[in-house]
Design a protein around this motif. Structure first.
Motif, PDB file in Angstrom:
ATOM      1  N   LYS A 209       0.845  -1.194   0.000  1.00 42.74           N
ATOM      2  CA  LYS A 209       0.000   0.000   0.000  1.00 42.74           C
ATOM      3  C   LYS A 209       0.881   1.245   0.000  1.00 42.74           C
ATOM      4  N   GLU A 210       0.827   1.991  -1.078  1.00 39.45           N
ATOM      5  CA  GLU A 210       1.637   3.201  -1.155  1.00 39.45           C
ATOM      6  C   GLU A 210       1.263   4.160  -0.026  1.00 39.45           C
ATOM      7  N   GLY A 211       2.279   4.633   0.685  1.00 37.63           N
ATOM      8  CA  GLY A 211       2.045   5.552   1.789  1.00 37.63           C
ATOM      9  C   GLY A 211       1.943   4.881   3.139  1.00 37.63           C
ATOM     10  N   SER A 212       1.863   3.550   3.178  1.00 36.55           N
ATOM     11  CA  SER A 212       1.811   2.841   4.461  1.00 36.55           C
ATOM     12  C   SER A 212       3.138   2.998   5.189  1.00 36.55           C
ATOM     13  N   ASP A 213       3.135   2.698   6.477  1.00 39.56           N
ATOM     14  CA  ASP A 213       4.388   2.769   7.236  1.00 39.56           C
ATOM     15  C   ASP A 213       5.448   1.857   6.636  1.00 39.56           C
ATOM     16  N   VAL A 214       5.053   0.635   6.298  1.00 42.65           N
ATOM     17  CA  VAL A 214       6.030  -0.321   5.769  1.00 42.65           C
ATOM     18  C   VAL A 214       6.515   0.115   4.385  1.00 42.65           C
ATOM     19  N   TRP A 215       5.618   0.626   3.566  1.00 43.34           N
ATOM     20  CA  TRP A 215       6.016   1.142   2.251  1.00 43.34           C
ATOM     21  C   TRP A 215       7.032   2.272   2.418  1.00 43.34           C
ATOM     22  N   ARG A 216       6.808   3.165   3.400  1.00 38.02           N
ATOM     23  CA  ARG A 216       7.728   4.288   3.609  1.00 38.02           C
ATOM     24  C   ARG A 216       9.088   3.798   4.120  1.00 38.02           C
ATOM     25  N   ILE A 217       9.086   2.775   4.975  1.00 39.11           N
ATOM     26  CA  ILE A 217      10.357   2.208   5.442  1.00 39.11           C
ATOM     27  C   ILE A 217      11.165   1.689   4.254  1.00 39.11           C
TER      28      ILE A 217
ATOM     29  N   LEU B  22      19.584  -0.540   7.297  1.00 39.65           N
ATOM     30  CA  LEU B  22      21.031  -0.355   7.253  1.00 39.65           C
ATOM     31  C   LEU B  22      21.661  -0.906   5.979  1.00 39.65           C
ATOM     32  N   SER B  23      20.851  -1.550   5.163  1.00 38.09           N
ATOM     33  CA  SER B  23      21.321  -2.086   3.885  1.00 38.09           C
ATOM     34  C   SER B  23      20.401  -1.576   2.784  1.00 38.09           C
ATOM     35  N   PRO B  24      20.946  -1.190   1.640  1.00 39.31           N
ATOM     36  CA  PRO B  24      20.094  -0.633   0.579  1.00 39.31           C
ATOM     37  C   PRO B  24      19.086  -1.620   0.028  1.00 39.31           C
ATOM     38  N   ASP B  25      19.364  -2.912   0.138  1.00 40.57           N
ATOM     39  CA  ASP B  25      18.477  -3.915  -0.446  1.00 40.57           C
ATOM     40  C   ASP B  25      17.569  -4.586   0.580  1.00 40.57           C
ATOM     41  N   THR B  26      17.705  -4.243   1.856  1.00 39.13           N
ATOM     42  CA  THR B  26      16.820  -4.807   2.875  1.00 39.13           C
ATOM     43  C   THR B  26      15.408  -4.261   2.691  1.00 39.13           C
ATOM     44  N   GLN B  27      14.435  -5.150   2.762  1.00 42.16           N
ATOM     45  CA  GLN B  27      13.033  -4.774   2.621  1.00 42.16           C
ATOM     46  C   GLN B  27      12.223  -5.455   3.728  1.00 42.16           C
ATOM     47  N   VAL B  28      11.229  -4.728   4.248  1.00 40.26           N
ATOM     48  CA  VAL B  28      10.390  -5.232   5.334  1.00 40.26           C
ATOM     49  C   VAL B  28       9.051  -5.690   4.782  1.00 40.26           C
ATOM     50  N   ASP B  29       8.588  -6.823   5.270  1.00 38.00           N
ATOM     51  CA  ASP B  29       7.253  -7.332   4.930  1.00 38.00           C
ATOM     52  C   ASP B  29       6.665  -7.937   6.203  1.00 38.00           C
TER      53      ASP B  29
END
Length: 340
Positions: free
Chosen positions: A72-80, A161-168
């Motif tokens: 979801k664009e704009g969600s907290d996780v999307w912003r992270i 801390l890493s450019p490729d780390t992504q949260v889900d």
């Protein structure tokens, strides 16, 4: 086509309601069915709930999805995920609390549950893939997985801390949302009911006759069937397995639950994991960790966290924790109950 598919799902849900006793079909009670969290949501048999209360529960689910979904664009996780790495992102209290909880469970399960697994899931793209990715690509994605690549500070800020780390947060968000909705409904005076978030069932109270609800557990070897049923009340039942989303390449199946230690779909000897707990967020996370970690680790975590589990291995052997011995009934003779 989508409307027809949803109508079919609704019909199946109604039939299961009557067959398995997930509510009194003869008594008309508030119900709400809608699409959210990438699935069909059901709020059913809400005894003591005003129609407005059920609508508030639906709205709360949508609010939390808009906060926690990585899509979801704009969600907290999307912003992270979109913020340049090294720069903190302020998040809502709900998001921060869930990330803190996820970190604690990740540490205790030695990373078998990890909300930074997304680089691997994106790489494999199980929904559309026709073949596994190259070994070099897998190793590169693994470098970005792990909570050390993420920092949480007391001012509710999250930093990659890493450019490729992504949260889900998908492996835990449904459970947290179920807990939030159950709390809302309880506070509004709902005495009993069913919160069905697709893959997880949260039960409020017991049935009207004072007996437990009956919840079927999917047969991981045969679509559309249940291999067992549970008789439980005022708790949640969450099941994970690699049998619903996968692709086949050269005779091997590759599913969507990944082992961060190998970069490949988990192969720990389990076909299905069901966790029973009043803490749905915990059950959600542990069902994944147990599937990745295997039977011995799963049973140890069940004792440590005080939850109940049902584990099915590749030979249709069923392992259950002590608290479910009088609550689980095997429906398919091909499955064999084992001693813990």
């Amino acid at each position: 086509m989508k409307q027809c598919r949803f109508a079919w799902i609704y019909w199946i849900a109604a039939m299961l309601c009557c067959i398995f006793g997930l509510g009194g079909c003869a008594k008309k009670l508030p119900n709400q069915t809608f699409y959210a969290l990438d699935t069909v949501i059901g709020l059913r048999q809400m005894e003591g709930a005003a129609p407005e209360t059920v609508r508030q529960a639906e709205q709360r689910i949508i609010e939390l999805e808009n906060l926690l979904s990585c899509h979801k664009e704009g969600s907290d996780v999307w912003r992270i995920n979109e913020q340049p790495y090294g720069q903190p992102v302020q998040v809502a209290p709900e998001t921060y609390a869930l990330l803190q909880r996820a970190k604690e469970i990740s540490l205790k399960t030695e990373g078998r549950f990890d909300v930074t697994i997304r680089p691997l899931s994106d790489l494999w793209n199980v929904k559309q893939a026709e073949r596994p990715p190259a070994e070099a690509e897998i190793l590169r994605a693994m470098d970005s997985v792990g909570f050390p690549n993420l920092t949480l500070t007391e001012d509710a800020a999250v930093t990659r801390l890493s450019p490729d780390t992504q949260v889900d947060l998908g492996g835990m968000a449904k459970g947290m949302i179920a807990d939030e909705v159950k709390k809302l409904l309880r506070e509004a005076g709902v005495q009993r009911g069913i919160i069905d978030l697709g893959g997880s069932i949260t039960l409020i109270g017991e049935k009207e006759n004072g007996k437990p609800w009956t919840v079927g557990i999917k047969n991981p070897f045969q679509t559309g069937e249940s291999y067992a049923k549970l008789s439980v009340a005022d708790t949640s039942v969450v099941t994970s397995g690699g049998y619903e989303r996968y692709f086949t390449y050269e005779g091997n199946d590759y599913h969507h639950i990944f082992d961060p230690y190998t970069g490949y779909p988990a192969e720990a000897g389990l076909k299905s994991v069901t966790v029973v707990s009043q803490d749905t967020a915990l059950a959600d996370a542990l069902s994944t960790a147990a599937y990745v970690g295997g039977r011995e680790r799963a049973l140890a975590w069940a004792k440590e966290y005080g939850v109940e589990m049902v584990l099915v291995d590749m030979d249709k052997k069923v392992w259950i924790t002590h608290g479910l011995r009088d609550k689980l009934t095997i429906l398919d003779a091909a499955f064999q109950m084992m001693e813990e």
